[in-house]
Design a protein around this motif. Structure first.
Motif, PDB file in Angstrom:
ATOM      1  N   GLU A   1       6.698   2.741 -11.163  1.00  0.00           N
ATOM      2  CA  GLU A   1       6.402   4.167 -11.301  1.00  0.00           C
ATOM      3  C   GLU A   1       5.614   4.693 -10.098  1.00  0.00           C
ATOM      4  O   GLU A   1       5.665   5.886  -9.776  1.00  0.00           O
ATOM      5  CB  GLU A   1       5.632   4.434 -12.595  1.00  0.00           C
ATOM      6  N   ASN A   2       4.894   3.816  -9.424  1.00  0.00           N
ATOM      7  CA  ASN A   2       4.150   4.236  -8.234  1.00  0.00           C
ATOM      8  C   ASN A   2       5.077   4.608  -7.078  1.00  0.00           C
ATOM      9  O   ASN A   2       4.656   5.304  -6.150  1.00  0.00           O
ATOM     10  CB  ASN A   2       3.195   3.123  -7.788  1.00  0.00           C
ATOM     11  N   LEU A   3       6.321   4.158  -7.131  1.00  0.00           N
ATOM     12  CA  LEU A   3       7.281   4.478  -6.084  1.00  0.00           C
ATOM     13  C   LEU A   3       7.919   5.856  -6.278  1.00  0.00           C
ATOM     14  O   LEU A   3       8.668   6.319  -5.406  1.00  0.00           O
ATOM     15  CB  LEU A   3       8.394   3.429  -6.041  1.00  0.00           C
ATOM     16  N   MET A   4       7.627   6.512  -7.407  1.00  0.00           N
ATOM     17  CA  MET A   4       8.306   7.759  -7.748  1.00  0.00           C
ATOM     18  C   MET A   4       7.385   8.977  -7.765  1.00  0.00           C
ATOM     19  O   MET A   4       7.830  10.083  -8.039  1.00  0.00           O
ATOM     20  CB  MET A   4       8.976   7.624  -9.120  1.00  0.00           C
ATOM     21  N   ASN A   5       6.087   8.777  -7.489  1.00  0.00           N
ATOM     22  CA  ASN A   5       5.212   9.943  -7.474  1.00  0.00           C
ATOM     23  C   ASN A   5       5.202  10.548  -6.068  1.00  0.00           C
ATOM     24  O   ASN A   5       5.970  10.161  -5.203  1.00  0.00           O
ATOM     25  CB  ASN A   5       3.800   9.561  -7.935  1.00  0.00           C
ATOM     26  N   ASN A   6       4.311  11.513  -5.849  1.00  0.00           N
ATOM     27  CA  ASN A   6       4.295  12.173  -4.542  1.00  0.00           C
ATOM     28  C   ASN A   6       3.162  11.667  -3.657  1.00  0.00           C
ATOM     29  O   ASN A   6       2.824  12.289  -2.663  1.00  0.00           O
ATOM     30  CB  ASN A   6       4.190  13.697  -4.706  1.00  0.00           C
ATOM     31  N   ASN A   7       2.587  10.529  -4.036  1.00  0.00           N
ATOM     32  CA  ASN A   7       1.427  10.023  -3.311  1.00  0.00           C
ATOM     33  C   ASN A   7       1.819   8.833  -2.439  1.00  0.00           C
ATOM     34  O   ASN A   7       1.928   7.712  -2.917  1.00  0.00           O
ATOM     35  CB  ASN A   7       0.335   9.621  -4.299  1.00  0.00           C
ATOM     36  N   TRP A   8       1.998   9.075  -1.157  1.00  0.00           N
ATOM     37  CA  TRP A   8       2.370   7.990  -0.250  1.00  0.00           C
ATOM     38  C   TRP A   8       1.207   7.549   0.632  1.00  0.00           C
ATOM     39  O   TRP A   8       1.371   6.676   1.483  1.00  0.00           O
ATOM     40  CB  TRP A   8       3.540   8.406   0.641  1.00  0.00           C
ATOM     41  N   THR A   9       0.023   8.127   0.414  1.00  0.00           N
ATOM     42  CA  THR A   9      -1.075   7.884   1.347  1.00  0.00           C
ATOM     43  C   THR A   9      -2.184   6.995   0.794  1.00  0.00           C
ATOM     44  O   THR A   9      -2.931   6.398   1.560  1.00  0.00           O
ATOM     45  CB  THR A   9      -1.704   9.206   1.791  1.00  0.00           C
ATOM     46  N   PHE A  10      -2.343   6.927  -0.514  1.00  0.00           N
ATOM     47  CA  PHE A  10      -3.418   6.115  -1.081  1.00  0.00           C
ATOM     48  C   PHE A  10      -3.091   5.820  -2.542  1.00  0.00           C
ATOM     49  O   PHE A  10      -2.091   6.280  -3.073  1.00  0.00           O
ATOM     50  CB  PHE A  10      -4.782   6.815  -0.967  1.00  0.00           C
ATOM     51  N   GLY A  11      -3.952   5.052  -3.194  1.00  0.00           N
ATOM     52  CA  GLY A  11      -3.756   4.762  -4.606  1.00  0.00           C
ATOM     53  C   GLY A  11      -2.914   3.523  -4.848  1.00  0.00           C
ATOM     54  O   GLY A  11      -2.684   2.695  -3.959  1.00  0.00           O
ATOM     55  N   ASN A  12      -2.445   3.375  -6.099  1.00  0.00           N
ATOM     56  CA  ASN A  12      -1.697   2.187  -6.488  1.00  0.00           C
ATOM     57  C   ASN A  12      -0.332   2.126  -5.805  1.00  0.00           C
ATOM     58  O   ASN A  12       0.217   3.139  -5.368  1.00  0.00           O
ATOM     59  CB  ASN A  12      -1.516   2.146  -8.003  1.00  0.00           C
ATOM     60  N   PHE A  13       0.221   0.931  -5.775  1.00  0.00           N
ATOM     61  CA  PHE A  13       1.488   0.681  -5.099  1.00  0.00           C
ATOM     62  C   PHE A  13       2.298  -0.310  -5.927  1.00  0.00           C
ATOM     63  O   PHE A  13       1.835  -0.822  -6.951  1.00  0.00           O
ATOM     64  CB  PHE A  13       1.245   0.140  -3.683  1.00  0.00           C
ATOM     65  N   TRP A  14       3.526  -0.587  -5.493  1.00  0.00           N
ATOM     66  CA  TRP A  14       4.375  -1.619  -6.110  1.00  0.00           C
ATOM     67  C   TRP A  14       4.447  -2.800  -5.142  1.00  0.00           C
ATOM     68  O   TRP A  14       4.468  -2.620  -3.920  1.00  0.00           O
ATOM     69  CB  TRP A  14       5.771  -1.079  -6.379  1.00  0.00           C
ATOM     70  N   SER A  15       4.505  -4.017  -5.702  1.00  0.00           N
ATOM     71  CA  SER A  15       4.567  -5.182  -4.809  1.00  0.00           C
ATOM     72  C   SER A  15       5.350  -6.330  -5.432  1.00  0.00           C
ATOM     73  O   SER A  15       5.472  -6.438  -6.662  1.00  0.00           O
ATOM     74  CB  SER A  15       3.156  -5.658  -4.446  1.00  0.00           C
ATOM     75  N   THR A  16       5.876  -7.159  -4.556  1.00  0.00           N
ATOM     76  CA  THR A  16       6.563  -8.386  -4.973  1.00  0.00           C
ATOM     77  C   THR A  16       6.324  -9.470  -3.924  1.00  0.00           C
ATOM     78  O   THR A  16       6.156  -9.171  -2.739  1.00  0.00           O
ATOM     79  CB  THR A  16       8.072  -8.157  -5.138  1.00  0.00           C
ATOM     80  N   ASN A  17       6.297 -10.729  -4.380  1.00  0.00           N
ATOM     81  CA  ASN A  17       6.218 -11.871  -3.453  1.00  0.00           C
ATOM     82  C   ASN A  17       7.319 -12.884  -3.750  1.00  0.00           C
ATOM     83  O   ASN A  17       7.249 -14.039  -3.338  1.00  0.00           O
ATOM     84  CB  ASN A  17       4.845 -12.545  -3.530  1.00  0.00           C
ATOM     85  N   LYS A  18       8.339 -12.433  -4.485  1.00  0.00           N
ATOM     86  CA  LYS A  18       9.455 -13.288  -4.852  1.00  0.00           C
ATOM     87  C   LYS A  18      10.727 -12.769  -4.174  1.00  0.00           C
ATOM     88  O   LYS A  18      11.010 -11.567  -4.206  1.00  0.00           O
ATOM     89  CB  LYS A  18       9.633 -13.291  -6.370  1.00  0.00           C
ATOM     90  N   PHE A  19      11.510 -13.707  -3.596  1.00  0.00           N
ATOM     91  CA  PHE A  19      12.728 -13.291  -2.899  1.00  0.00           C
ATOM     92  C   PHE A  19      13.913 -14.150  -3.323  1.00  0.00           C
ATOM     93  O   PHE A  19      13.765 -15.362  -3.494  1.00  0.00           O
ATOM     94  CB  PHE A  19      12.507 -13.396  -1.382  1.00  0.00           C
ATOM     95  N   PRO A  20      15.060 -13.507  -3.576  1.00  0.00           N
ATOM     96  CA  PRO A  20      15.256 -12.053  -3.426  1.00  0.00           C
ATOM     97  C   PRO A  20      14.682 -11.272  -4.620  1.00  0.00           C
ATOM     98  O   PRO A  20      14.641 -11.787  -5.739  1.00  0.00           O
ATOM     99  CB  PRO A  20      16.778 -11.913  -3.370  1.00  0.00           C
ATOM    100  N   THR A  21      14.255 -10.051  -4.349  1.00  0.00           N
ATOM    101  CA  THR A  21      13.900  -9.068  -5.377  1.00  0.00           C
ATOM    102  C   THR A  21      14.795  -7.856  -5.175  1.00  0.00           C
ATOM    103  O   THR A  21      15.001  -7.419  -4.041  1.00  0.00           O
ATOM    104  CB  THR A  21      12.423  -8.666  -5.281  1.00  0.00           C
ATOM    105  N   GLU A  22      15.291  -7.325  -6.289  1.00  0.00           N
ATOM    106  CA  GLU A  22      16.165  -6.154  -6.203  1.00  0.00           C
ATOM    107  C   GLU A  22      15.451  -4.918  -6.755  1.00  0.00           C
ATOM    108  O   GLU A  22      14.865  -4.959  -7.838  1.00  0.00           O
ATOM    109  CB  GLU A  22      17.463  -6.387  -6.976  1.00  0.00           C
ATOM    110  N   LEU A  23      15.512  -3.839  -6.000  1.00  0.00           N
ATOM    111  CA  LEU A  23      15.072  -2.523  -6.447  1.00  0.00           C
ATOM    112  C   LEU A  23      16.307  -1.667  -6.653  1.00  0.00           C
ATOM    113  O   LEU A  23      17.105  -1.493  -5.728  1.00  0.00           O
ATOM    114  CB  LEU A  23      14.169  -1.862  -5.407  1.00  0.00           C
ATOM    115  N   VAL A  24      16.476  -1.138  -7.868  1.00  0.00           N
ATOM    116  CA  VAL A  24      17.631  -0.293  -8.178  1.00  0.00           C
ATOM    117  C   VAL A  24      17.148   1.123  -8.430  1.00  0.00           C
ATOM    118  O   VAL A  24      16.374   1.376  -9.357  1.00  0.00           O
ATOM    119  CB  VAL A  24      18.407  -0.818  -9.400  1.00  0.00           C
ATOM    120  N   LEU A  25      17.606   2.054  -7.597  1.00  0.00           N
ATOM    121  CA  LEU A  25      17.237   3.459  -7.698  1.00  0.00           C
ATOM    122  C   LEU A  25      18.393   4.215  -8.343  1.00  0.00           C
ATOM    123  O   LEU A  25      19.506   4.261  -7.798  1.00  0.00           O
ATOM    124  CB  LEU A  25      16.950   4.055  -6.308  1.00  0.00           C
TER     125      LEU A  25
END
Length: 437
Positions: free
Chosen positions: A292-316
């Motif tokens: 949900e952090n990838l869909m708001n209008n805040n790209w400068t600070f605050g919470n984010f999305w992360s992964t350390n597993k590969f491959p990881t798929e993001l479906v938009l």
């Protein structure tokens, strides 16, 4: 009614006011009279009266207007509302005049004249109008930007704040619409012509520039300001659409569209978001750092999305079929090391996933470093090789550039969104029906 205002005065309830209902701005440890603020608040009080027709609202506005008229500083045939403090990071020596306050002040004086027929308000408006002809060095609000006139929100000849400039153009246009004043029309037309040439300079690729002051070490971006980071960029979209409606100039139509594509969230609640939903095959901390952090209008600070597993798929999921998918923008945390290294991009079309690009296919990227005192963002724009169509886009993340995995603040995708943009134009056209009354 002056454009860009409404009767919602409740949003000013927390302000401190003097005996004339003039708001005071808290600046450092003091309360000051700030012309941009007190003229804007008065415009909203007029709008409140415009809709309610209640005498109490009219009386409050006229009390404000009279006090504002008395604050006009007149010299050498022109009048300005002066700011008495230095505003960082602008190099504007106080006291200075602001084009934004002059535009708002024009509206207040003219509205008071319409209500009272007191010519002193019209005289004050004409004195304020003359300031648009006077260079900053001589106490006015005008600068020359590559020989083109620019009406500066701050008395810094190289600052070129876009939203304040457009507010000042609105004041000029308002003056002409109400009075037929030819000087107001001339100054407005000169400002419009200048902006059709210089508007391209405000395009940062993934958002718009707020101004061109670099005293902080980087350009200020519209989408990086305040608690609602996309507020100014959204304002710019609305303002440019309004200029298109006034002029019919396709330059404003196309740049309004370009900036609308850059917007990350919703400008109007009745127009769907660009991205309906995002799913991730793996997330390190879903509860606080989910997609949900990838869909708001805040790209400068605050919470984010992360992964350390590969491959990881993001479906938009776009929710509908989209054409002309041409660009992907990733907003990485801190630095380039938080972005993907190897990746593949797929589109869902004709009920199947089709490989569009790999990272090796993308020939052109643009990198932007952004930082505040506490946060950093690394933005990369990927221009896709080719144009694609589909209802979904999948990013298959195969590796990260750094050792700690991938951490993203936001995602944007550029595609054909003309229908939604034209719908927004219709909404703004409808909401502006009471302008110039």
């Amino acid at each position: 009614m002056y454009p860009f205002t409404n009767g919602n005065i409740e949003k000013f309830d927390d302000l401190k006011y003097d005996e004339n209902k003039i708001p005071l701005l808290k600046y450092k440890d003091s309360l000051i009279y700030y012309p941009v603020q007190y003229t804007q608040v008065a415009l909203h009080y007029y709008a409140k009266y415009f809709y309610t027709k209640e005498e109490k609202d009219k009386n409050i506005f006229l009390k404000q207007a009279n006090a504002i008229k008395n604050k006009l500083v007149v010299k050498n045939g022109f009048g300005v509302w002066q700011c008495g403090v230095e505003i960082h990071p602008y190099k504007a020596d106080p006291p200075f005049a602001s084009s934004m306050a002059q535009g708002f002040g024009l509206g207040v004086m003219l509205q008071a004249y319409v209500l009272t027929k007191d010519k002193s308000y019209l005289e004050a408006a004409d004195l304020a109008l003359n300031s648009f002809e006077v260079l900053i060095a001589d106490g006015g609000i005008k600068s020359l930007w590559d020989t083109y006139p620019h009406y500066e929100e701050y008395a810094d000849p190289k600052s070129h704040v876009l939203n304040g400039y457009i507010f000042s153009l609105a004041g000029l246009y308002y003056h002409y619409q109400l009075t037929g004043n030819e000087k107001a029309l001339k100054l407005y037309n000169e400002g419009i012509e200048a902006l059709t040439v210089k508007i391209k300079d405000y395009d940062a690729g993934f958002t718009s520039f707020y101004s061109f002051v670099t005293g902080t070490g980087q350009y200020p971006y519209d989408s990086a300001n305040g608690s609602n980071p996309d507020h100014y960029h959204e304002l710019i979209v609305r303002q440019i659409i309004m200029l298109y409606l006034w002029t019919g100039d396709k330059v404003f139509y196309e740049y309004g569209y370009k900036f609308y594509q850059q917007h990350l969230s919703q400008i109007n609640k009745d127009i769907p978001k660009k991205i309906k939903s995002i799913e991730a095959s793996h997330t390190i901390v879903p509860k606080t750092h989910g997609v949900e952090n990838l869909m708001n209008n805040n790209w400068t600070f605050g919470n984010f999305w992360s992964t350390n597993k590969f491959p990881t798929e993001l479906v938009l999921d776009f929710g509908v079929q989209r054409k002309d998918i041409t660009k992907l923008v990733l907003y990485g945390c801190v630095n380039e090391q938080s972005l993907p290294g190897k990746f593949e991009i797929y589109v869902f079309n004709n009920n199947k996933w089709e490989l569009a690009n790999t990272d090796e296919d993308i020939l052109r990227t643009h990198h932007t470093k952004f930082k505040t005192r506490h946060h950093k963002t690394y933005v990369v724009e990927y221009d896709l090789f080719g144009r694609y169509e589909g209802s979904k886009l999948k990013i298959k993340l195969l590796s990260s550039k750094g050792k700690k995995g991938i951490a993203l603040r936001n995602i944007n995708v550029f595609f054909n969104i003309r229908n939604e943009y034209n719908a927004l134009i219709d909404v703004i056209r409808s909401s502006a029906k009471d302008s110039f009354n």
